[in-house]
Design a protein around this motif. Structure first.
Motif, PDB file in Angstrom:
ATOM      1  N   SER B  88      46.644  36.054  31.383  1.00 50.24           N
ATOM      2  CA  SER B  88      47.377  36.682  32.468  1.00 50.24           C
ATOM      3  C   SER B  88      48.477  37.547  31.872  1.00 50.24           C
ATOM      4  O   SER B  88      49.648  37.260  31.972  1.00 50.24           O
ATOM      5  CB  SER B  88      47.977  35.599  33.381  1.00 50.24           C
ATOM      6  OG  SER B  88      48.679  36.204  34.449  1.00 50.24           O
ATOM      7  N   PRO B  89      48.052  38.602  31.173  1.00 53.58           N
ATOM      8  CA  PRO B  89      49.058  39.456  30.545  1.00 53.58           C
ATOM      9  C   PRO B  89      49.816  40.261  31.587  1.00 53.58           C
ATOM     10  O   PRO B  89      49.345  40.452  32.699  1.00 53.58           O
ATOM     11  CB  PRO B  89      48.204  40.369  29.659  1.00 53.58           C
ATOM     12  CG  PRO B  89      46.905  40.453  30.397  1.00 53.58           C
ATOM     13  CD  PRO B  89      46.702  39.146  31.085  1.00 53.58           C
ATOM     14  N   SER B  90      50.965  40.689  31.151  1.00 54.16           N
ATOM     15  CA  SER B  90      51.746  41.465  32.110  1.00 54.16           C
ATOM     16  C   SER B  90      51.440  42.953  31.954  1.00 54.16           C
ATOM     17  O   SER B  90      51.787  43.724  32.836  1.00 54.16           O
ATOM     18  CB  SER B  90      53.236  41.205  31.906  1.00 54.16           C
ATOM     19  OG  SER B  90      53.579  41.510  30.577  1.00 54.16           O
ATOM     20  N   ASP B  91      50.847  43.306  30.848  1.00 52.38           N
ATOM     21  CA  ASP B  91      50.480  44.718  30.669  1.00 52.38           C
ATOM     22  C   ASP B  91      49.029  44.784  30.215  1.00 52.38           C
ATOM     23  O   ASP B  91      48.457  43.788  29.771  1.00 52.38           O
ATOM     24  CB  ASP B  91      51.356  45.370  29.601  1.00 52.38           C
ATOM     25  CG  ASP B  91      52.786  45.498  30.032  1.00 52.38           C
ATOM     26  OD1 ASP B  91      53.022  46.047  31.133  1.00 52.38           O
ATOM     27  OD2 ASP B  91      53.661  45.007  29.272  1.00 52.38           O
ATOM     28  N   SER B  92      48.499  45.963  30.282  1.00 53.11           N
ATOM     29  CA  SER B  92      47.125  46.137  29.818  1.00 53.11           C
ATOM     30  C   SER B  92      47.034  45.731  28.349  1.00 53.11           C
ATOM     31  O   SER B  92      47.923  46.024  27.553  1.00 53.11           O
ATOM     32  CB  SER B  92      46.709  47.605  29.966  1.00 53.11           C
ATOM     33  OG  SER B  92      46.728  47.934  31.345  1.00 53.11           O
ATOM     34  N   LEU B 112      41.559  44.610  28.815  1.00 55.02           N
ATOM     35  CA  LEU B 112      41.890  44.177  30.187  1.00 55.02           C
ATOM     36  C   LEU B 112      42.964  45.116  30.708  1.00 55.02           C
ATOM     37  O   LEU B 112      44.033  45.252  30.112  1.00 55.02           O
ATOM     38  CB  LEU B 112      42.410  42.738  30.172  1.00 55.02           C
ATOM     39  CG  LEU B 112      42.936  42.214  31.518  1.00 55.02           C
ATOM     40  CD1 LEU B 112      41.820  42.207  32.576  1.00 55.02           C
ATOM     41  CD2 LEU B 112      43.497  40.801  31.334  1.00 55.02           C
ATOM     42  N   THR B 113      42.627  45.746  31.790  1.00 53.21           N
ATOM     43  CA  THR B 113      43.601  46.674  32.376  1.00 53.21           C
ATOM     44  C   THR B 113      44.423  45.935  33.426  1.00 53.21           C
ATOM     45  O   THR B 113      43.869  45.277  34.309  1.00 53.21           O
ATOM     46  CB  THR B 113      42.875  47.854  33.031  1.00 53.21           C
ATOM     47  OG1 THR B 113      42.069  48.478  32.040  1.00 53.21           O
ATOM     48  CG2 THR B 113      43.864  48.858  33.581  1.00 53.21           C
ATOM     49  N   VAL B 114      45.711  45.983  33.269  1.00 56.44           N
ATOM     50  CA  VAL B 114      46.602  45.328  34.266  1.00 56.44           C
ATOM     51  C   VAL B 114      47.270  46.426  35.078  1.00 56.44           C
ATOM     52  O   VAL B 114      47.886  47.325  34.530  1.00 56.44           O
ATOM     53  CB  VAL B 114      47.673  44.470  33.576  1.00 56.44           C
ATOM     54  CG1 VAL B 114      48.616  43.877  34.621  1.00 56.44           C
ATOM     55  CG2 VAL B 114      47.006  43.381  32.755  1.00 56.44           C
ATOM     56  N   THR B 115      47.081  46.337  36.352  1.00 55.97           N
ATOM     57  CA  THR B 115      47.704  47.352  37.225  1.00 55.97           C
ATOM     58  C   THR B 115      48.974  46.766  37.805  1.00 55.97           C
ATOM     59  O   THR B 115      49.096  45.542  37.995  1.00 55.97           O
ATOM     60  CB  THR B 115      46.758  47.738  38.372  1.00 55.97           C
ATOM     61  OG1 THR B 115      46.458  46.560  39.109  1.00 55.97           O
ATOM     62  CG2 THR B 115      45.476  48.335  37.820  1.00 55.97           C
ATOM     63  N   GLN B 116      49.897  47.652  38.063  1.00 54.77           N
ATOM     64  CA  GLN B 116      51.127  47.204  38.724  1.00 54.77           C
ATOM     65  C   GLN B 116      50.781  46.832  40.165  1.00 54.77           C
ATOM     66  O   GLN B 116      49.954  47.480  40.803  1.00 54.77           O
ATOM     67  CB  GLN B 116      52.173  48.327  38.719  1.00 54.77           C
ATOM     68  CG  GLN B 116      52.651  48.681  37.321  1.00 54.77           C
ATOM     69  CD  GLN B 116      53.278  47.493  36.618  1.00 54.77           C
ATOM     70  OE1 GLN B 116      54.107  46.804  37.204  1.00 54.77           O
ATOM     71  NE2 GLN B 116      52.862  47.212  35.388  1.00 54.77           N
TER      72      GLN B 116
END
Lengths: 490, 246
Positions: B88-92, B112-116
């Motif tokens: 569960s990263p906070s950024d990509s 893994l792309t993390v979107t805001q």
């Protein structure tokens, strides 16, 4: 304004009979109403003060003669007539049971109040009594009673004992001027040894005396008064003894309940209550202590009134759009409309003697006025000439209407609402209350000697009672706001 | 030209001779024992599912390797040869898997792309005012003269506005309460309040408001709005009061 009450006759009626009579007087300046008075009022007579020389004489004694000069008329049972002077020394204890003392006090207080409120006798002040008072016949010394200062005509005395949970009262009524054969009444009463028992016996003996001294009209010491009280938080129907004792709640509708009317036999109480569907007439069984079925008519249904034979109920309903007087059978059947006009028609009251006429309130000409009609709706007659007149109640002898009247009424001119009596035949009236506050909903006692009503003179609406001449005024309720008294028929 | 051609032929012939000779020699010598097979090269794969999350959400990282003795994922550290793990990263993040084995090193990676998270939705556009609000704002009570139940002239404008609103909102049902001031008698005032409520109802019905939407009740002087004993207060209490009904 001077109203003279002149004696033209001496009434030597049956001793101690009772009645109220109006005598039209032909003094200059007096006026009597006739059928055309509303027209006459409009044409200017209303501006002049109508002078009605009204004579109300209570034939309680041997003669009637007085002359008073006041700006209002004091009428009735106290005026220049000598009522029977009755002495009531406290009853004596007959046993040493510890219950005797408190029960004796209850008995003596209740007995005194019953006779004091009866309007039939004049109680001799206890300060005039001799030091030795009798508890039984052999102790009566006539000379100590039948001469001044007590100068009593009658003497009620006796004793009270408690044994085995039973309360026994021996009571005598003596005509102390008739030393040869003084006994008028000699009675023995038994009840349970309780406060209620002592009160019940006091009421019974008082009623026996009143029946004997009051011309054969039963007393009211055992009657009840139904009324509306908000002391539980909502306006509910309550009942109390005629002297204000034993107040208890009958209905638990938790809405607004108004206008209680007990049936002539005392078994059913009709009243008006705000239900989910609006204002409906509800029927409460005093035997079953619960509501019994009564139909809902639709519209706003108010102010039920039993006919004296209990065969019909009159009330006001707006089921057809406008408030009109309706009649129905005691079970709600056979509904029929009696009035048909613009303006509210409410508060029907049967002629309690004949059951053939109904008085009611109508706003058909503007401010509410009292009308009468035959019980079939014919012959509608306006009775009051001006002001705001409501809450008619027909005297048991069929001769008078008691009503609440604001003679001068208008915006910015609240006037005062007072209790009046009106002689049906002559439409002459006399004002009974003068002491301020808003006075409304007069209701006659079954003996025709008393009127109970609501008054705000104490600062809050409470139930008050007075003799039908306006005297002996006293307050019956003291908790919450209490309105719309209704006296039982017996 | 001739000489060039001869040179080429000579080269080809010599190469052929070398090949021929060499082949003869192989056949001639016994084969040496085969060298030990080179250790197999490790394999590695890594994936993440889903490959796009919102910040705060988590994804499942899965990897598989074989022939590896030392497996690690950048940012996570040494891991089992195969496995999966919630991340569960906070950024990509690019997860880089390195599988080392005797046979070499194999790498694999996945991103893994993390979107805001979307900005909190703008407060929903203020809901259109409810019928009840509209009713409360637009329908005004009708006031009466003392002991009267007719609509007096200065109340006609209010009456018309009420009627207009009620005709525009035909789905609203409502109650008209008839009230009186404290001066009159209880029973008469209940009848008078009944007439006041009916009077307002009739005025509405006359201009097209369906009678089936309207209930009436009289409170007489039982529920005053104002408790003082003044003309202002009495006027407050002489009214036809509208109540929205669900």
């Amino acid at each position: 304004m001077i109203v003279s009450i002149l004696s033209k006759r001496t009434y030597r009626a049956t001793i101690l009979s009772y009645g109220i009579s109006f005598y039209p007087d032909s003094l200059p300046g007096s006026n009597t109403m006739d059928d055309s008075f509303p027209r006459a009022s409009k044409s200017g007579l209303a501006g002049s003060r109508l002078l009605y020389a009204v004579r109300l004489l209570l034939l309680c004694s041997l003669c009637a003669a007085t002359c008073i000069a006041q700006d209002w008329v004091r009428t009735g049972s106290g005026l220049g007539v000598e009522k029977v002077r009755l002495a009531i020394p406290d009853f004596k204890p007959a046993t040493s049971d510890p219950q005797t003392v408190p029960l004796l006090k209850t008995f003596n207080d209740t007995f005194w109040d019953d006779l004091d409120n009866s309007g039939v006798v004049e109680l001799v002040s206890k300060s005039f009594y001799p030091l030795q008072t009798p508890g039984q016949p052999m102790e009566v010394t006539f000379a100590a009673w039948n001469t001044p200062p007590p100068n009593a005509a009658m003497l009620a005395f006796g004793n009270l004992g408690v044994a085995n949970g039973k309360l026994t009262v021996l009571g005598w009524l003596y005509d102390v001027k008739n030393t040869g054969s003084p006994q008028v009444l000699g009675k023995q009463y038994t009840d349970v040894a309780s406060d209620d028992g002592a009160r019940a016996i006091a009421h019974k003996f008082a009623d026996d005396i009143i029946f004997r001294l009051g011309g054969g009209i039963p007393g009211i010491a055992e009657t009840k008064i139904y009324f509306v009280s908000d002391r539980s938080g909502q306006k509910e129907i309550w009942v109390m003894d005629y002297d204000g004792a034993n107040q208890r709640q009958l209905t638990h509708q938790n809405s607004i309940s108004l206008s209680p009317r007990i049936s002539p036999d005392g078994t059913r109480l009709a009243f008006s209550s705000l239900t989910k569907t609006g204002w409906d007439i509800l029927m409460f069984s005093t035997d079953l202590d619960r509501l019994v079925t009564f139909p809902r008519f639709g519209g706003t249904n108010l102010s039920p009134s039993w006919s004296p034979d209990a065969s019909k109920l009159a009330f006001s309903s707006s089921r057809s759009g406008d408030s009109e007087i309706y009649l129905c059978d005691p079970n709600g059947g056979n509904l029929r409309r009696m009035t048909a006009n613009q303006g509210p028609d409410v508060s029907p009251a049967w002629n309690r003697k004949t059951g053939a006429q109904i008085a009611f309130v109508s706003g058909r000409t503007g401010l509410p006025q009292i009308y009468t009609m035959e019980a079939d709706g014919t012959n509608q007659q306006r009775m009051t000439d001006q002001g705001y007149a409501v809450s008619p109640n027909w005297s048991p002898n069929g001769q008078f209407l008691a009503l609440a009247w604001i003679r001068q009424y208008g915006p910015g001119e609240p006037g005062s609402s007072d209790i009046y009596l009106m002689d049906i035949a002559s439409r002459q009236w006399v004002q009974l209350t003068h002491d301020g506050g808003h006075n409304d909903f007069p209701y006659w006692s079954p003996d025709g000697r008393h009127i109970v009503f609501q008054s705000s003179r104490s600062g809050r609406e409470e139930i008050w009672m007075m003799l039908a001449d306006g005297t002996k005024l006293h307050q019956l309720t003291f908790t919450g706001r209490n309105t719309q008294p209704n006296w039982s028929w017996k | 030209m001739k000489r060039h051609t001869l040179k080429t032929l000579a080269t080809v012939a010599s190469l052929a001779a070398i090949l021929f000779l060499g082949a003869c020699k192989k056949k001639a010598a016994p084969p040496p024992p085969p060298p030990p097979p080179p250790p197999p090269a490790p394999t590695a794969s890594i994936s993440v599912s889903p490959d796009t999350i919102q910040q705060g959400q988590s994804a499942t990282l899965s990897w598989q390797t074989s022939n590896a003795t030392d497996v690690s994922i950048d940012g996570i550290g040494a891991v089992q040869a195969s496995g999966s793990q919630q991340v569960s990263p906070s950024d990509s993040t690019t997860y880089h898997l390195t599988a080392k084995g005797a046979g070499g090193t194999q790498e694999a990676s996945t991103r893994l792309t993390v979107t805001q998270p979307p900005p909190p939705p703008p407060p929903p556009p203020a809901p259109g005012p409810s019928d009840e609000d509209l009713f409360g704002r637009n329908v005004r009570d009708i006031y009466f003269d003392f002991d009267k139940s007719d609509i007096r002239p200065d109340q006609q404008a209010t009456m018309q506005a009420d009627a207009q609103f009620l005709n525009q909102h035909p789905n609203i049902n409502f109650l008209i309460e008839g009230h009186c001031d404290e001066r009159g008698s209880i029973e008469y005032n209940l009848a008078l309040g009944d007439r006041r409520a009916s009077s307002v109802k009739n005025a509405l019905v006359a201009v097209g408001v369906s009678a089936s939407r309207i209930k009436t009740i009289s409170y007489g002087k039982e529920k005053p709005f104002c408790l003082e004993h003044t003309e202002e207060c009495w006027q407050e209490n002489r009214r036809g009061h509208f109540v929205y009904q669900k």
